[in-house]
Design a protein around this motif. Sequence first.
Motif, PDB file in Angstrom:
ATOM      1  N   ASP A 151       3.641  11.693  10.131  1.00 30.41           N
ATOM      2  CA  ASP A 151       3.973  10.314  10.478  1.00 30.41           C
ATOM      3  C   ASP A 151       2.938   9.727  11.443  1.00 30.41           C
ATOM      4  O   ASP A 151       2.501   8.581  11.287  1.00 30.41           O
ATOM      5  CB  ASP A 151       5.360  10.227  11.116  1.00 30.41           C
ATOM      6  N   GLU A 152       2.535  10.518  12.424  1.00 31.98           N
ATOM      7  CA  GLU A 152       1.545  10.058  13.404  1.00 31.98           C
ATOM      8  C   GLU A 152       0.195   9.815  12.748  1.00 31.98           C
ATOM      9  O   GLU A 152      -0.526   8.883  13.119  1.00 31.98           O
ATOM     10  CB  GLU A 152       1.409  11.072  14.539  1.00 31.98           C
ATOM     11  N   GLN A 153      -0.171  10.647  11.769  1.00 26.80           N
ATOM     12  CA  GLN A 153      -1.459  10.478  11.087  1.00 26.80           C
ATOM     13  C   GLN A 153      -1.472   9.190  10.265  1.00 26.80           C
ATOM     14  O   GLN A 153      -2.480   8.477  10.220  1.00 26.80           O
ATOM     15  CB  GLN A 153      -1.775  11.685  10.204  1.00 26.80           C
ATOM     16  N   VAL A 154      -0.364   8.874   9.615  1.00 27.92           N
ATOM     17  CA  VAL A 154      -0.291   7.630   8.847  1.00 27.92           C
ATOM     18  C   VAL A 154      -0.360   6.433   9.794  1.00 27.92           C
ATOM     19  O   VAL A 154      -1.074   5.462   9.522  1.00 27.92           O
ATOM     20  CB  VAL A 154       0.977   7.583   7.967  1.00 27.92           C
ATOM     21  N   MET A 198       0.842  -1.169   0.000  1.00 27.28           N
ATOM     22  CA  MET A 198       0.000   0.000   0.000  1.00 27.28           C
ATOM     23  C   MET A 198       0.889   1.234   0.000  1.00 27.28           C
ATOM     24  O   MET A 198       1.893   1.283   0.696  1.00 27.28           O
ATOM     25  CB  MET A 198      -0.894  -0.034   1.240  1.00 27.28           C
ATOM     26  N   LYS A 199       0.512   2.230  -0.807  1.00 26.94           N
ATOM     27  CA  LYS A 199       1.221   3.510  -0.803  1.00 26.94           C
ATOM     28  C   LYS A 199       0.260   4.599  -0.338  1.00 26.94           C
ATOM     29  O   LYS A 199      -0.816   4.771  -0.903  1.00 26.94           O
ATOM     30  CB  LYS A 199       1.758   3.848  -2.184  1.00 26.94           C
ATOM     31  N   ILE A 200       0.697   5.312   0.675  1.00 26.16           N
ATOM     32  CA  ILE A 200      -0.104   6.378   1.290  1.00 26.16           C
ATOM     33  C   ILE A 200       0.640   7.689   1.107  1.00 26.16           C
ATOM     34  O   ILE A 200       1.815   7.796   1.447  1.00 26.16           O
ATOM     35  CB  ILE A 200      -0.292   6.111   2.798  1.00 26.16           C
ATOM     36  N   ALA A 201      -0.055   8.699   0.567  1.00 28.26           N
ATOM     37  CA  ALA A 201       0.533  10.029   0.437  1.00 28.26           C
ATOM     38  C   ALA A 201      -0.128  10.967   1.443  1.00 28.26           C
ATOM     39  O   ALA A 201      -1.311  10.842   1.747  1.00 28.26           O
ATOM     40  CB  ALA A 201       0.326  10.581  -0.970  1.00 28.26           C
ATOM     41  N   LYS A 206       4.551  13.519   1.398  1.00 29.14           N
ATOM     42  CA  LYS A 206       5.363  12.450   1.953  1.00 29.14           C
ATOM     43  C   LYS A 206       4.636  11.171   1.571  1.00 29.14           C
ATOM     44  O   LYS A 206       3.439  11.028   1.826  1.00 29.14           O
ATOM     45  CB  LYS A 206       5.531  12.562   3.465  1.00 29.14           C
ATOM     46  N   ILE A 207       5.353  10.291   0.882  1.00 24.87           N
ATOM     47  CA  ILE A 207       4.758   9.057   0.399  1.00 24.87           C
ATOM     48  C   ILE A 207       5.334   7.897   1.204  1.00 24.87           C
ATOM     49  O   ILE A 207       6.555   7.737   1.309  1.00 24.87           O
ATOM     50  CB  ILE A 207       5.003   8.877  -1.112  1.00 24.87           C
ATOM     51  N   TYR A 208       4.435   7.120   1.769  1.00 23.66           N
ATOM     52  CA  TYR A 208       4.791   6.007   2.649  1.00 23.66           C
ATOM     53  C   TYR A 208       4.483   4.678   1.976  1.00 23.66           C
ATOM     54  O   TYR A 208       3.439   4.531   1.338  1.00 23.66           O
ATOM     55  CB  TYR A 208       3.966   6.068   3.947  1.00 23.66           C
ATOM     56  N   GLU A 209       5.360   3.728   2.152  1.00 25.08           N
ATOM     57  CA  GLU A 209       5.089   2.327   1.813  1.00 25.08           C
ATOM     58  C   GLU A 209       4.664   1.671   3.117  1.00 25.08           C
ATOM     59  O   GLU A 209       5.353   1.814   4.138  1.00 25.08           O
ATOM     60  CB  GLU A 209       6.349   1.643   1.298  1.00 25.08           C
ATOM     61  N   ALA A 210       3.541   0.961   3.091  1.00 25.37           N
ATOM     62  CA  ALA A 210       3.059   0.296   4.293  1.00 25.37           C
ATOM     63  C   ALA A 210       2.599  -1.121   3.949  1.00 25.37           C
ATOM     64  O   ALA A 210       2.131  -1.383   2.841  1.00 25.37           O
ATOM     65  CB  ALA A 210       1.912   1.077   4.908  1.00 25.37           C
ATOM     66  N   GLU A 211       2.759  -1.998   4.925  1.00 28.15           N
ATOM     67  CA  GLU A 211       2.339  -3.385   4.751  1.00 28.15           C
ATOM     68  C   GLU A 211       2.030  -3.968   6.122  1.00 28.15           C
ATOM     69  O   GLU A 211       2.751  -3.702   7.087  1.00 28.15           O
ATOM     70  CB  GLU A 211       3.465  -4.166   4.087  1.00 28.15           C
ATOM     71  N   ASP A 212       0.967  -4.719   6.210  1.00 26.71           N
ATOM     72  CA  ASP A 212       0.569  -5.378   7.460  1.00 26.71           C
ATOM     73  C   ASP A 212       0.485  -4.395   8.628  1.00 26.71           C
ATOM     74  O   ASP A 212       0.911  -4.704   9.745  1.00 26.71           O
ATOM     75  CB  ASP A 212       1.539  -6.514   7.808  1.00 26.71           C
ATOM     76  N   GLY A 213      -0.041  -3.193   8.364  1.00 25.66           N
ATOM     77  CA  GLY A 213      -0.240  -2.217   9.420  1.00 25.66           C
ATOM     78  C   GLY A 213       1.010  -1.503   9.885  1.00 25.66           C
ATOM     79  O   GLY A 213       0.998  -0.824  10.908  1.00 25.66           O
ATOM     80  N   LYS A 214       2.109  -1.644   9.143  1.00 26.06           N
ATOM     81  CA  LYS A 214       3.370  -1.027   9.542  1.00 26.06           C
ATOM     82  C   LYS A 214       3.926  -0.168   8.417  1.00 26.06           C
ATOM     83  O   LYS A 214       3.839  -0.524   7.242  1.00 26.06           O
ATOM     84  CB  LYS A 214       4.398  -2.096   9.902  1.00 26.06           C
ATOM     85  N   ILE A 215       4.528   0.951   8.796  1.00 26.72           N
ATOM     86  CA  ILE A 215       5.222   1.798   7.830  1.00 26.72           C
ATOM     87  C   ILE A 215       6.568   1.155   7.523  1.00 26.72           C
ATOM     88  O   ILE A 215       7.365   0.910   8.425  1.00 26.72           O
ATOM     89  CB  ILE A 215       5.428   3.223   8.385  1.00 26.72           C
ATOM     90  N   LEU A 216       6.805   0.883   6.241  1.00 21.24           N
ATOM     91  CA  LEU A 216       8.081   0.309   5.819  1.00 21.24           C
ATOM     92  C   LEU A 216       9.079   1.394   5.444  1.00 21.24           C
ATOM     93  O   LEU A 216      10.275   1.252   5.670  1.00 21.24           O
ATOM     94  CB  LEU A 216       7.881  -0.635   4.633  1.00 21.24           C
ATOM     95  N   SER A 217       8.574   2.486   4.826  1.00 23.90           N
ATOM     96  CA  SER A 217       9.452   3.582   4.423  1.00 23.90           C
ATOM     97  C   SER A 217       8.613   4.827   4.182  1.00 23.90           C
ATOM     98  O   SER A 217       7.391   4.760   4.043  1.00 23.90           O
ATOM     99  CB  SER A 217      10.215   3.223   3.144  1.00 23.90           C
ATOM    100  N   SER A 259      -3.639   1.966  12.042  1.00 23.56           N
ATOM    101  CA  SER A 259      -4.209   1.296  13.215  1.00 23.56           C
ATOM    102  C   SER A 259      -5.730   1.457  13.295  1.00 23.56           C
ATOM    103  O   SER A 259      -6.358   0.963  14.228  1.00 23.56           O
ATOM    104  CB  SER A 259      -3.565   1.824  14.500  1.00 23.56           C
ATOM    105  N   GLY A 260      -6.310   2.180  12.310  1.00 25.08           N
ATOM    106  CA  GLY A 260      -7.765   2.359  12.283  1.00 25.08           C
ATOM    107  C   GLY A 260      -8.275   3.471  13.169  1.00 25.08           C
ATOM    108  O   GLY A 260      -9.470   3.548  13.451  1.00 25.08           O
ATOM    109  N   SER A 261      -7.394   4.375  13.607  1.00 22.88           N
ATOM    110  CA  SER A 261      -7.823   5.429  14.531  1.00 22.88           C
ATOM    111  C   SER A 261      -7.603   6.849  13.979  1.00 22.88           C
ATOM    112  O   SER A 261      -7.571   7.803  14.749  1.00 22.88           O
ATOM    113  CB  SER A 261      -7.099   5.274  15.867  1.00 22.88           C
TER     114      SER A 261
END
Length: 128
Positions: free
Chosen positions: A89-92, A1-4, A23-34, A97-99
Amino acid sequence: MKIAVTYENGEVFQHFGHTSQFKIYEAEDGKILSGEVVPTGGKGHGSLAGFLKEKGVDTLICGGIGGGARTALAEQGITLYPGAAGNADEQVQAFLSGSLSYDPDTQCSHHGEGHTCASHDGGHKCHN
């Protein structure tokens, strides 16, 4: 998943169409990878949805956003979470986490100097 996230100085930038970087994030299994800060190169409003799609983004977290941009994002298949504020970062992490605290009805009604957005905080000023 990619989140901007619309991004400025570590925070969620409050006007999608005027953001100069994401800021573009790579995420997988509920965790930020980068996470990587990517400049928009002066692109604005209508072209930002295509810019995000080219980067492989499927989710956008932002502050204020207008109707045209909402439509452009939907046409690109990008899921929108507007009305967010605070540390990016906190918002991502909250999203994963669904919150995430956001307001799906957040809307910038017009563009120009000193406009306001109807948002989660009752009408904050969007940054120009």
